[in-house]
Design a protein around this motif. Sequence first.
Motif, short mmCIF file in Angstrom:
data_model
loop_
_atom_site.label_atom_id
_atom_site.label_comp_id
_atom_site.label_asym_id
_atom_site.label_seq_id
_atom_site.Cartn_x
_atom_site.Cartn_y
_atom_site.Cartn_z
N LYS A 1 104.72 178.42 -35.53
CA LYS A 1 104.00 176.78 -35.60
C LYS A 1 104.84 176.12 -34.48
CE LYS A 1 101.56 173.60 -37.35
NZ LYS A 1 102.27 172.33 -36.80
N ARG A 2 106.02 175.85 -34.80
CA ARG A 2 106.98 175.08 -34.13
C ARG A 2 106.95 175.37 -32.59
NH1 ARG A 2 110.52 175.41 -38.57
NH2 ARG A 2 111.47 177.25 -37.74
N ARG B 1 104.21 176.56 -30.96
CA ARG B 1 102.86 176.29 -30.42
C ARG B 1 103.12 174.73 -30.50
NH1 ARG B 1 101.14 179.47 -34.81
NH2 ARG B 1 100.35 177.59 -36.00
N ASP B 2 103.54 173.88 -31.21
CA ASP B 2 103.50 172.48 -31.14
C ASP B 2 104.56 172.10 -29.87
OD1 ASP B 2 102.42 172.24 -33.58
OD2 ASP B 2 104.11 171.87 -34.79
N ASN C 1 102.69 172.65 -26.73
CA ASN C 1 101.65 171.52 -26.32
C ASN C 1 102.43 170.26 -25.85
OD1 ASN C 1 99.69 172.98 -27.61
ND2 ASN C 1 99.74 171.94 -29.60
N SER D 1 95.53 175.33 -32.32
CA SER D 1 96.47 176.33 -32.27
C SER D 1 96.67 177.07 -33.72
CB SER D 1 97.94 175.98 -31.90
OG SER D 1 98.33 175.00 -32.78
#
Length: 330
Positions: A221-222, A224-225, A228, A278
């Motif tokens: 998750k980190r 993907r962030d 972005n 995402s």
Amino acid sequence: MPLKKKKTAFRLIIILLAVVAFGLYYFLSIYKGLEGLNKTSSNSPFFEVMASDEKVVEPPKWLGTEPVNILLMGVDARGNKKGEIPRSDSMMVVSLDPVYKRIHVFSILRDTYTDIPDHGKNRINTAITHGPNTAMSAVSDLLGIPIQFYVYTDFQGFIKLVDAVGGVDFYVEKDMNYGSIADKHEYDINLKEGEQHLDGTTALQYVRFRHDALSDYARTKRQRDFINAIVEKMKSATSIMKLPSILKEVSPYMDTNMSVEDMWQLASVGYKSRVEASEQIPPMELLKETYVGSAAVLTVSSSRDLKEYVRNMIVAHEPDPAEGGGITQR
């Protein structure tokens, strides 16, 4: 023509020539930088395996109008011998629709146990050790979508990219601390909670951290962030002007099968697109933690449901004229 007008016209011509010369230099520099990312000779990290071991068919061609899927692979090359391909430390698929200008990002859990074409079943992060075509084919089979392109880099490539764009302002959601004697503390993680400016080294710490209760689930998750955030930074006027120097910095550490023409086209589409969503693959509802022998792995409860999940995520929508502007799936 009066002397004053002649001087003015001469100045305008000089300025025009300077602008043309700068534009020519700028675009030639970009072209050379992009060309350096596609390594087809012995300077490719995959030269040996593609020449001898990899037998998977070439990826499908992208015609420019249909959705395109790009496999991003980051590897940890520490301790590897020359010519030896390390396992993927992170794997993402960026799905871009050039018609509807939408981007979806999928991060694949590296312990996902799946079929590796011509190499039996194993963790998905081992696929790249058999070459990029094998990795693309394995991910394509897992997600049920064609993978046309790959981009491959290591820790140093990531650090160089973040530094080349001037770092990223980012909110770190909690304190992150981890030390490794085995690495002689070169890649220790020491971040504090809060909004801060991450350079290449601290950004790598952020996307690598997985030493908490959620481990790799939270880490993807980190990642993907942060991807972005990098995408948005790359769209800035400052980054666009610095593109030749950015490419020069990262070129030695990256490899891709995209041609320069592909990169130009994708860059144009990507600049006009927005990140729609995402997601983690496999999603929690389709994920099973199990063992193969003594090794802990992740399996998918239903391959068919996973493919349907991915398809539903990336399918484009468009206004339905018959219903006064509602949406219909394409």
